[in-house]
Design a protein around this motif. Structure first.
Motif, short mmCIF file in Angstrom:
data_model
loop_
_atom_site.label_atom_id
_atom_site.label_comp_id
_atom_site.label_asym_id
_atom_site.label_seq_id
_atom_site.Cartn_x
_atom_site.Cartn_y
_atom_site.Cartn_z
N ASP A 128 0.69 -1.41 -0.14
CA ASP A 128 -0.46 0.27 0.32
C ASP A 128 0.86 1.17 -0.07
O ASP A 128 0.68 2.07 -0.82
N PHE A 129 1.68 1.28 0.87
CA PHE A 129 3.02 2.36 0.72
C PHE A 129 3.36 3.03 -0.66
O PHE A 129 3.42 4.04 -0.49
N PHE A 130 4.18 1.53 -1.33
CA PHE A 130 4.82 1.27 -2.16
C PHE A 130 3.61 2.44 -3.08
O PHE A 130 4.15 2.80 -4.23
N ILE A 131 2.76 1.65 -3.12
CA ILE A 131 1.31 2.34 -4.66
C ILE A 131 1.61 3.41 -4.61
O ILE A 131 1.16 4.31 -5.72
N LYS A 132 0.77 3.88 -2.81
CA LYS A 132 0.51 5.30 -3.15
C LYS A 132 1.76 6.01 -3.77
O LYS A 132 1.22 7.11 -3.94
N ASN A 133 2.98 5.61 -3.16
CA ASN A 133 4.33 6.56 -4.08
C ASN A 133 4.98 6.62 -4.35
O ASN A 133 5.48 7.00 -5.13
N MET A 134 4.19 5.49 -5.50
CA MET A 134 5.92 4.59 -6.71
C MET A 134 5.07 5.96 -7.98
O MET A 134 4.31 6.95 -7.88
N PRO A 135 6.83 6.09 -9.11
CA PRO A 135 6.40 6.97 -10.14
C PRO A 135 5.64 7.11 -10.99
O PRO A 135 4.96 5.43 -10.88
N GLU A 136 4.82 8.04 -11.21
CA GLU A 136 3.60 7.44 -12.46
C GLU A 136 4.15 6.69 -13.54
O GLU A 136 2.95 6.33 -13.63
N GLN A 137 5.48 6.93 -14.23
CA GLN A 137 6.22 5.76 -15.01
C GLN A 137 5.89 4.40 -14.89
O GLN A 137 5.73 3.56 -15.23
N LEU A 138 5.41 3.93 -13.53
CA LEU A 138 5.80 2.53 -12.95
C LEU A 138 4.06 1.59 -12.89
O LEU A 138 3.30 2.51 -12.08
N HIS A 139 3.95 1.19 -13.14
CA HIS A 139 2.75 0.32 -13.53
C HIS A 139 2.55 -0.99 -12.95
O HIS A 139 3.24 -1.83 -14.19
N LEU A 140 1.28 -1.09 -12.73
CA LEU A 140 1.81 -2.44 -11.69
C LEU A 140 0.59 -3.23 -12.17
O LEU A 140 -0.64 -2.53 -12.47
N ILE A 141 0.55 -4.96 -12.17
CA ILE A 141 -0.54 -5.17 -13.49
C ILE A 141 -0.55 -6.69 -12.62
O ILE A 141 0.20 -7.97 -12.07
N LEU A 142 -1.30 -7.16 -11.97
CA LEU A 142 -2.19 -8.11 -10.57
C LEU A 142 -2.61 -9.20 -11.50
O LEU A 142 -4.07 -8.57 -11.97
N LEU A 143 -2.19 -10.17 -11.45
CA LEU A 143 -3.18 -11.29 -11.94
C LEU A 143 -3.30 -12.06 -10.66
O LEU A 143 -2.49 -12.49 -9.63
N THR A 144 -4.71 -12.06 -10.54
CA THR A 144 -5.16 -12.49 -9.53
C THR A 144 -6.57 -13.40 -8.68
O THR A 144 -6.97 -13.17 -10.11
N ARG A 145 -6.55 -14.67 -8.47
CA ARG A 145 -7.82 -15.24 -8.18
C ARG A 145 -8.71 -14.71 -7.41
O ARG A 145 -10.18 -14.80 -7.88
N HIS A 146 -8.26 -13.49 -6.62
CA HIS A 146 -9.07 -13.35 -5.41
C HIS A 146 -9.14 -11.59 -5.58
O HIS A 146 -7.62 -11.70 -5.57
N ASP A 147 -10.17 -11.52 -4.93
CA ASP A 147 -10.03 -9.12 -4.79
C ASP A 147 -8.23 -9.44 -3.34
O ASP A 147 -9.17 -9.83 -2.97
N PRO A 148 -7.59 -8.18 -3.86
CA PRO A 148 -6.25 -8.32 -3.50
C PRO A 148 -6.94 -7.44 -2.29
O PRO A 148 -7.91 -7.11 -1.80
N LEU A 149 -5.88 -7.64 -1.07
CA LEU A 149 -6.22 -7.19 0.54
C LEU A 149 -5.88 -5.54 0.01
O LEU A 149 -5.61 -5.11 1.23
N LEU A 150 -5.26 -5.29 -1.04
CA LEU A 150 -5.21 -3.91 -1.19
C LEU A 150 -5.95 -2.99 -0.67
O LEU A 150 -6.61 -3.23 -1.49
N TYR A 151 -5.47 -1.33 -0.46
CA TYR A 151 -6.39 -0.84 -0.48
C TYR A 151 -6.67 -0.29 -1.99
O TYR A 151 -5.34 1.10 -2.43
N LEU A 152 -7.07 -0.18 -2.57
CA LEU A 152 -7.24 0.18 -4.35
C LEU A 152 -8.35 1.56 -4.19
O LEU A 152 -8.87 2.04 -5.92
N GLY A 153 -9.28 1.77 -3.06
CA GLY A 153 -9.92 3.00 -3.59
C GLY A 153 -9.74 4.12 -3.86
O GLY A 153 -10.61 4.33 -4.62
#
Length: 218
Positions: free
Chosen positions: A150-175
């Motif tokens: 959560d900390f990393f995603i909140k502060n990562m560079p704009e040019q960085l994009h994470l692609i999450l492949l998952t079977r379930h809803d992640p526990l991350l806060y993405l709101g």
């Protein structure tokens, strides 16, 4: 890295898409704009085509700056996860790569993780869009690891994009990302094949020997 088991190199290699895969035109269209999103979430059960979707799109479009990390239960630990992640992005750490990796391994403590990730974010030298695929992200459930992500995603560079492949809803806060329009979600409804495409998958991709009259009945 000091005090760490050797990393498995195959976890850091993008798998090849299935032979004779079904080209997902509608989903490819959505992925054309994925540089507008911080996180691209592809959610669906086993066998729904999450990995094939991303690998086939990356291959057809020719994405050069795409890194892959295949996760399993052993990666559900803050030190192991970030060790793999740092290795995946190591070429973007500039001249400080070896120094940073060594320093990370020698100084890792839970109460220092946020500082370590701050240094990682500051050291990343990204001049164009970089995509990091985290495959089988449903294995990431540890509470402390989730907080560091959560900390990393909140502060990562704009040019960085994470692609999450998952079977379930992640526990991350993405709101917050969703409200900002920086989250793209593709779920089982999107991944579901039409009857025609499903039949082509069975025959062309899997090579099942259906007779012509069977195909017409279906």
């Amino acid at each position: 890295m000091k005090n760490q088991l050797p990393l498995i190199s195959t976890r850091l290699k993008m798998p090849q898409p299935r032979k004779n895969y079904i080209r997902r035109e509608a989903l490819f269209f959505k992925l054309e704009r994925m540089n507008q999103y911080a996180v691209i979430l592809v959610k669906g059960g086993a066998g729904t085509g999450k990995t094939t979707l991303i690998t086939s799109y990356a291959k057809e479009v020719g994405i050069s700056d795409l890194k892959w990390l295949s996760l399993d239960e052993s990666c559900n630990h803050v030190f192991m996860f970030w060790s793999y992640f740092i290795e995946a992005v190591s070429q973007y750490l500039g001249a400080t790569r070896e120094e940073f990796i060594s320093w990370y391994g020698e100084n890792f403590q839970k109460n220092k993780v946020e500082r370590l990730l701050t240094l990682l974010i500051n050291q990343l030298k990204i001049e164009s869009d970089l995509y990091i695929v985290l495959d089988d992200f449903h294995h990431v459930t540890d509470g402390f690891l989730i907080r560091t992500l959560d900390f990393f995603i909140k502060n990562m560079p704009e040019q960085l994009h994470l692609i999450l492949l998952t079977r379930h809803d992640p526990l991350l806060y993405l709101g917050a990302l969703q409200m900002e329009g920086r989250l793209l979600v593709l779920d089982e409804h999107d991944l579901k094949l039409s009857p025609e495409a499903g039949m082509r998958f069975l025959v062309d991709t899997l090579g099942l020997p259906f007779r012509q009259e069977t195909l017409q009945w279906m």
